[in-house]
Design a protein around this motif. Structure first.
Motif, mmCIF file in Angstrom:
data_model
loop_
_atom_site.group_PDB
_atom_site.id
_atom_site.type_symbol
_atom_site.label_atom_id
_atom_site.label_comp_id
_atom_site.label_asym_id
_atom_site.label_seq_id
_atom_site.Cartn_x
_atom_site.Cartn_y
_atom_site.Cartn_z
ATOM 1 N N SER A 9 -12.974 0.866 9.274
ATOM 2 C CA SER A 9 -13.575 2.084 9.226
ATOM 3 C C SER A 9 -12.446 3.195 8.760
ATOM 4 C CB SER A 9 -14.115 2.603 10.677
ATOM 5 O OG SER A 9 -13.374 2.552 11.845
ATOM 6 N N THR A 10 -11.196 2.568 8.852
ATOM 7 C CA THR A 10 -10.339 3.305 8.243
ATOM 8 C C THR A 10 -10.250 3.553 7.020
ATOM 9 O OG1 THR A 10 -8.847 2.386 10.202
ATOM 10 C CG2 THR A 10 -7.788 3.938 8.298
ATOM 11 N N SER A 11 -10.435 4.996 6.562
ATOM 12 C CA SER A 11 -10.439 5.529 5.294
ATOM 13 C C SER A 11 -9.044 4.978 4.430
ATOM 14 C CB SER A 11 -10.756 6.893 4.760
ATOM 15 O OG SER A 11 -10.634 7.303 3.587
ATOM 16 N N GLY A 12 -9.237 4.231 3.422
ATOM 17 C CA GLY A 12 -8.083 3.854 2.591
ATOM 18 C C GLY A 12 -7.231 2.628 3.340
ATOM 19 N N GLY A 13 -7.988 1.982 4.232
ATOM 20 C CA GLY A 13 -7.233 1.091 5.104
ATOM 21 C C GLY A 13 -7.470 -0.485 4.518
ATOM 22 N N TYR A 14 -6.867 -1.261 4.996
ATOM 23 C CA TYR A 14 -6.564 -2.676 4.043
ATOM 24 C C TYR A 14 -6.894 -3.804 5.142
ATOM 25 C CZ TYR A 14 -5.039 -0.987 -0.490
ATOM 26 O OH TYR A 14 -5.263 -0.247 -1.612
#
Length: 232
Positions: free
Chosen positions: A37-42
């Motif tokens: 759910s982390t924006s820009g997360g991998y």
């Protein structure tokens, strides 16, 4: 002014089911997907602690037909403070498909051969089976094997396999029959009907008809052998 923080979450799907262990049968494709759910997360995926899909933005998937066994699937995020998520998939052994067919089916002996075929079907033909007729081994195969015979008999056909890592053992038995035929016999007399004795001899003739003249016949007169080894 107050600020509220949004906690990042890592979600793992096993075959479309969210955050739960899974059980499937060998031959079914495994589908593991992790999302963040982390924006820009991998996120990335491990199977039995081995990296199978490297870091991918927002979501990562791994699709493959795996051997039977128990697998540990772990999703990992590159975001700090986000714990790994781990669930397990159990892949049970499949049952091989065994078949036995006959062409033609049961029939009465006429000289025609009956062909019995035993077959096994597995993914990538990975399993072999033994084909036997009346307890006599015909051979082994990973696909199919045939046996032919024209003799009147009951045929017990069996195909069996001991299995392997991915398949259970299995056995299939079927019975087929070529029934004995009745030979065609003819008996003619001259005169052809009852008559009053007049001194003239009674003439009799007999014939027998079988496939390839394999039987002979004999002619008796009041229990006394008159002719033998009659072919036709």
């Amino acid at each position: 002014v107050s600020f509220s923080s949004v906690q990042s979450t890592l979600t793992l799907y096993l075959n479309g089911v969210k955050d739960a262990n899974a059980t499937i049968t060998y031959g079914t494709e495994s589908n593991f997907t992790a999302t963040t759910s982390t924006s820009g997360g991998y996120v990335r995926l491990f199977v039995n602690n081995t990296l199978v899909s490297g870091y991918t933005l927002n979501s990562v998937s791994y699709l493959k037909i795996l051997p039977a066994g128990l697998y540990k699937i772990t999703a990992q995020s590159n975001s700090s403070g986000v714990a790994n998520v781990t669930y397990y998939e159990r892949i049970n052994k499949a049952t091989p498909t065994l078949t036995i067919t006959s062409a033609p089916g049961n029939f009465t002996y006429n000289g025609t051969k009956m062909t019995i075929t035993g077959g096994i079907s597995t993914l990538n033909n990975q399993l072999s089976a033994t084909f036997s007729i009346n307890s006599n081994t015909i051979g082994t195969t990973t696909t199919s094997l045939s046996y032919s015979n024209a003799t009147a008999n009951t045929y017990e056909a069996t195909i069996s396999t001991s299995g392997n890592q991915n398949y259970t053992s299995a056995t299939l038995t079927k019975y087929f029959k070529i029934a004995k035929a009745t030979p065609a016999l003819t008996l003619t007399t001259n005169p052809s009907a009852n008559y009053v004795y007049d001194g003239a001899p009674l003439n009799a003739s007999v014939s027998i008809s079988t496939v390839n003249n394999q039987l002979t016949a004999s002619l008796y007169d009041n229990g006394a052998l008159e002719l033998s080894n009659i072919l036709s």
